[in-house]
Motif scaffolding. Structure first.
Motif, PDB file in Angstrom:
ATOM      1  N   ALA B  52       0.840  -1.209   0.000  1.00 53.79           N
ATOM      2  CA  ALA B  52       0.000   0.000   0.000  1.00 53.79           C
ATOM      3  C   ALA B  52       0.874   1.258   0.000  1.00 53.79           C
ATOM      4  N   PHE B  53       1.959   1.234   0.797  1.00 58.99           N
ATOM      5  CA  PHE B  53       2.848   2.401   0.831  1.00 58.99           C
ATOM      6  C   PHE B  53       3.549   2.585  -0.525  1.00 58.99           C
ATOM      7  N   PHE B  55       2.565   1.564  -3.547  1.00 59.40           N
ATOM      8  CA  PHE B  55       1.605   2.023  -4.567  1.00 59.40           C
ATOM      9  C   PHE B  55       1.259   3.498  -4.333  1.00 59.40           C
ATOM     10  N   SER B  56       1.103   3.865  -3.056  1.00 62.33           N
ATOM     11  CA  SER B  56       0.708   5.258  -2.794  1.00 62.33           C
ATOM     12  C   SER B  56       1.832   6.212  -3.213  1.00 62.33           C
ATOM     13  N   HIS B  59       2.061   5.658  -7.494  1.00 60.39           N
ATOM     14  CA  HIS B  59       0.803   6.045  -8.150  1.00 60.39           C
ATOM     15  C   HIS B  59       0.363   7.440  -7.681  1.00 60.39           C
ATOM     16  N   GLY B  60       0.643   7.756  -6.414  1.00 58.08           N
ATOM     17  CA  GLY B  60       0.301   9.090  -5.895  1.00 58.08           C
ATOM     18  C   GLY B  60       1.060  10.178  -6.630  1.00 58.08           C
ATOM     19  N   ASN B  61       2.361   9.952  -6.847  1.00 59.02           N
ATOM     20  CA  ASN B  61       3.158  10.934  -7.596  1.00 59.02           C
ATOM     21  C   ASN B  61       2.696  11.010  -9.054  1.00 59.02           C
ATOM     22  N   PHE B  62       2.362   9.841  -9.607  1.00 61.16           N
ATOM     23  CA  PHE B  62       1.891   9.824 -11.000  1.00 61.16           C
ATOM     24  C   PHE B  62       0.603  10.654 -11.142  1.00 61.16           C
ATOM     25  N   THR B  63      -0.372  10.406 -10.255  1.00 60.34           N
ATOM     26  CA  THR B  63      -1.658  11.112 -10.387  1.00 60.34           C
ATOM     27  C   THR B  63      -1.472  12.621 -10.176  1.00 60.34           C
ATOM     28  N   GLY B  64      -0.582  12.982  -9.230  1.00 65.60           N
ATOM     29  CA  GLY B  64      -0.314  14.404  -8.984  1.00 65.60           C
ATOM     30  C   GLY B  64       0.268  15.070 -10.235  1.00 65.60           C
ATOM     31  N   PHE B  66       0.102  13.921 -13.254  1.00 61.92           N
ATOM     32  CA  PHE B  66      -0.859  13.798 -14.354  1.00 61.92           C
ATOM     33  C   PHE B  66      -1.762  15.032 -14.426  1.00 61.92           C
ATOM     34  N   TRP B  67      -2.353  15.419 -13.286  1.00 58.78           N
ATOM     35  CA  TRP B  67      -3.271  16.574 -13.296  1.00 58.78           C
ATOM     36  C   TRP B  67      -2.509  17.863 -13.596  1.00 58.78           C
TER      37      TRP B  67
END
Lengths: 365, 82
Positions: B52-53, B55-56, B59-64, B66-67
């Protein structure tokens, strides 16, 4: 030690349709959570169960997607200076105790009255708490809008003023979101109640955020951001507890996380464009709609417990489907309000930037 | 004006995106092995928590990014706290 083979059998087969469904629900849940600090879980748990996931695995997997989501959301909102880490941690620790106590109560009720008794307890808690707190939050937001004071700084309530004025030596802590010193003897019961609610209806923020705003005197934006810290602490502790028993379906948790991290980033960005009362509008609206969803299920559980005349299987199924549809509607409406408010905020900002430029151009001509 | 505009993080978006997709491909292609170990519980509880850590982070950096790359950023009135 538990039976690992039996535990693994709880993990469902995943196909492309299930993955897309979980991703989308995760996205909408994340969007709302990024904005109001919580939400989404009340749809995700029944949503997973509708795919055939056993209740306990659904709760555990939801918990395991919640803490990394809350972590990313809290870090994002901390960049905007909206998070009070100290308040989040202090409330989070007592919330963890509340989660453990709430889970014990749930287990006792289930042992004494069965699954229907436990479901009835959850639904009644939903209706009473969301009825009282949700109506209060929504009415307060509507009052602010009607009074046209949405641009003014939020006033703290009389209770919060009193809480901030009480001095109990040896227990006073300064919190930046309150810009005041308060006694932790006030934060402990609030955190505990947040945790108990999280263990009961999966969304502790419905108590946590309003209590930070109305009882402690935190601004709405900071309260909703700080709730993400509480959700992280509660989620991490809860996930560890369930993972020790092998109940977490990490595939479900990570697929929901895939969608919810897109959502939570967007929801967090949204908070920078809106007036603080919008937090209350979204939270109050969701709470009041979800209340009706759970109220519909009360006759079903009462009938199962023989507390009222039995209702037909067809009627029970219809009530259950309508209840789930209302919950999805509540979440979707919340997401719509967030996106609309964010869009309007962006448009207003663009207009403000464009006006001086066009005035300068006109001046040159 | 143009100098004031921040550069879009396209490279980071691609890099974090590739790692994020790789993690998800690995998760779904090895799901039987992962399920078997996660279901053991006990000390194996650290496995889903660590995942979970991880992925966060990616994926968290990717989504940030991305927007941000899509031009969706916080209001200019909001000053970032470093």
């Amino acid at each position: 030690m538990h039976d690992a083979v039996a535990a693994a059998a709880n993990f469902i087969h995943l196909d492309a349709a299930n993955i897309v469904y979980l991703f989308l629900v995760g996205f909408v849940g994340g969007l709302v959570s990024g904005f109001i600090g919580s939400g989404g879980a009340f749809v995700l748990t029944p949503g997973m169960m509708s795919l055939g996931v056993p209740g306990l695995v659904a709760v555990a997997s939801n918990m395991c997607h919640k803490f990394p989501k809350a972590l990313v959301g809290a870090l994002k909102r901390a960049k905007y200076g909206q998070v009070d880490v100290k308040l989040g941690l202090v409330l989070g620790v007592s919330a963890e105790a509340g989660v453990l106590y709430g889970a014990t109560i749930q287990e006792r009720i289930k042992a004494a009255y069965g699954a229907a008794g436990s479901n009835l307890y959850v639904s009644v808690a939903f209706v009473i708490i969301l009825g009282v707190v949700g109506s209060f939050v929504l009415l307060d937001a509507i009052k602010t809008k009607r009074a046209g004071t949405q641009n003014e700084a939020e006033k703290i309530t009389k209770i919060a003023r009193w809480v901030q004025s009480v001095n109990i030596p040896g227990t006073m802590v300064h919190f930046k979101s309150l810009d005041a010193r308060i006694s932790v003897l006030f934060t402990i019961p609030l955190g505990f109640a947040t945790g108990m609610l999280a263990a009961t209806i999966a969304v502790g923020g419905f108590i946590g955020v309003p209590s930070m705003i109305y009882v402690l005197g935190a601004p709405s934006i900071m309260a909703s951001a700080t709730e993400l810290v509480i959700a992280f602490v509660m989620g991490l502790g809860g996930s560890l507890k369930y993972a020790m028993h092998g109940m977490v379906d990490i595939r479900l948790a990570m697929i929901i996380l895939a969608g919810s991290l897109f959502g939570i980033q967007l929801g967090a960005i949204g908070t920078t464009y809106v007036k603080p009362y919008m937090i209350k509008i979204v939270m109050g609206t969701i709470m009041v709609i979800v209340l009706f969803s759970r109220a519909l299920m009360i006759p079903v559980y009462m009938s199962e417990l023989k507390l009222m005349a039995p209702i037909g299987a067809g009627t029970a199924k219809m009530l259950s489907s309508t209840s789930f549809a209302i919950m999805i509607f509540a979440l979707a409406l919340g997401a719509f309000i967030v996106l609309k408010a964010m869009w309007e905020g962006r448009q207003a900002e663009r207009m403000q930037v464009a006006q001086p430029v066009s005035a300068a151009v006109a001046g040159k001509i | 004006m143009a100098a004031e505009q921040k550069k879009k993080p396209y490279l980071q978006t691609v890099l974090f995106g590739v790692v994020s997709i790789a993690l998800y491909v690995l998760l779904l292609s090895k799901q039987d092995l992962i399920n078997e170990n996660v279901a053991k519980g006990g000390f194996y509880a650290l496995l889903p928590i660590a995942m979970a850590f991880a992925f966060s982070f990616f994926h968290g950096n990717f989504t940030g990014c991305f927007w941000t790359s899509c031009g969706i950023e916080a209001s200019k009135k909001t000053k970032e706290v470093k």
